[in-house]
Design an enzyme around this catalytic site. Structure first.
Site, PDB file in Angstrom:
ATOM      1  NE  ARG A 110      -2.558  -0.414   3.583  1.00  9.74           N
ATOM      2  CZ  ARG A 110      -3.324  -0.027   4.583  1.00  9.74           C
ATOM      3  NH1 ARG A 110      -4.593   0.234   4.375  1.00  9.74           N
ATOM      4  NH2 ARG A 110      -2.843   0.104   5.796  1.00  9.74           N
TER       5      ARG A 110
ATOM      6  CB  THR B 235      -2.167   7.193  -2.876  1.00  5.01           C
ATOM      7  OG1 THR B 235      -1.484   5.932  -3.065  1.00  5.01           O
ATOM      8  CG2 THR B 235      -1.318   8.317  -3.450  1.00  5.01           C
TER       9      THR B 235
ATOM     10  CG  ASP C  16       5.178  -4.749  11.312  1.00  3.85           C
ATOM     11  OD1 ASP C  16       6.087  -5.153  10.551  1.00  3.85           O
ATOM     12  OD2 ASP C  16       4.838  -3.561  11.388  1.00  3.85           O
TER      13      ASP C  16
ATOM     14  CG  ASP D 199       1.673  -4.066   9.714  1.00  3.58           C
ATOM     15  OD1 ASP D 199       1.737  -3.093   8.959  1.00  3.58           O
ATOM     16  OD2 ASP D 199       1.986  -5.235   9.353  1.00  3.58           O
TER      17      ASP D 199
END
Ligand code: URA
Length: 209
Positions: A104, A108, A203, A200
């Site tokens: 990603r 944006t 992670d 995340d």
């Protein structure tokens, strides 16, 4: 929502709570994700067709059943989707695998492709796309776009957590692709993370933060 199945089995809810808890270790998180993927696999493959096969048990001849058609494809979106792959393969060990590398863009939130490798005959197979987090929906939409470009037309999407916005975006772009998720969370933060979510996913699977 039409085309969305929430798998709220008690074992799934239990493991999902473990994954959400910030105190859960990398090892336990990874294991819980693998086990949850196995449970989700059971549901997403529930309607697969079987065909009759003649076998002999040690006692007698009988007609059994085997999965019909070509082997299915699991398509994890790198890198977090890989955390679901082994759990899926535990259930369907002969499945093929397509890897889709998308990240990603932090500014944006759009998906950018950096790797793609799928079986050549993906058009002839059922493809199950894997990504634990359906957040903005951009990555999932781009992954399915890419597979459709190669001719895939029987697709399903499996995640652990979805946001209402992600589901809306995904279903608007790909109304022909049903979604299975363990839960639908409330919203997204300004960085496109699911709230309350689990952080995340990459992670937490790989212990990179
Ligand atoms: N990706 C993640 O890993 N977590 C989120 O909450 C959203 C996207």
């Amino acid at each position: 929502m039409d085309g969305v199945t929430v798998i709220d089995h008690p074992l799934v809810r239990h493991k999902l709570t473990l994954m959400r808890d910030r105190r859960t270790s990398t090892k336990t998180f990874r294991q819980a994700m693998r086990e949850t993927a196995t449970l989700l696999c059971y549901e997403v493959t529930r309607d697969l067709e079987t065909e009759a096969v003649e076998i002999e048990t040690p006692m007698a001849a009988m007609r059994g059943e085997a999965l019909a058609g070509k082997k299915l494809v699991f398509a994890p979106i790198l890198r977090a989707g890989v955390g679901m792959l082994e759990g899926m393969l535990d259930m369907v060990p002969s499945a093929r695998v397509a890897h889709i590398g998308l990240y990603r863009d932090p500014a944006t939130l759009e998906a950018v492709e950096y790797y793609y490798k799928a079986p050549e005959d993906v058009a002839e197979r059922l493809v199950i796309v894997l990504d634990p987090m359906l957040a903005t929906g951009h990555t999932a939409v781009a992954a399915v776009d890419r597979l459709k470009e190669q001719g895939a037309h029987r697709l399903r999407f499996v995640c652990l957590l979805a946001s209402p916005r992600g589901l809306e975006t995904f279903r608007a772009h790909h109304p022909d692709v049903p979604v299975w998720t363990a839960a639908v969370d409330e919203t997204l933060d300004s960085h496109g993370y699911i709230l309350p979510g689990l952080g995340d996913a990459g992670d937490r699977i790989y212990g990179t933060r």
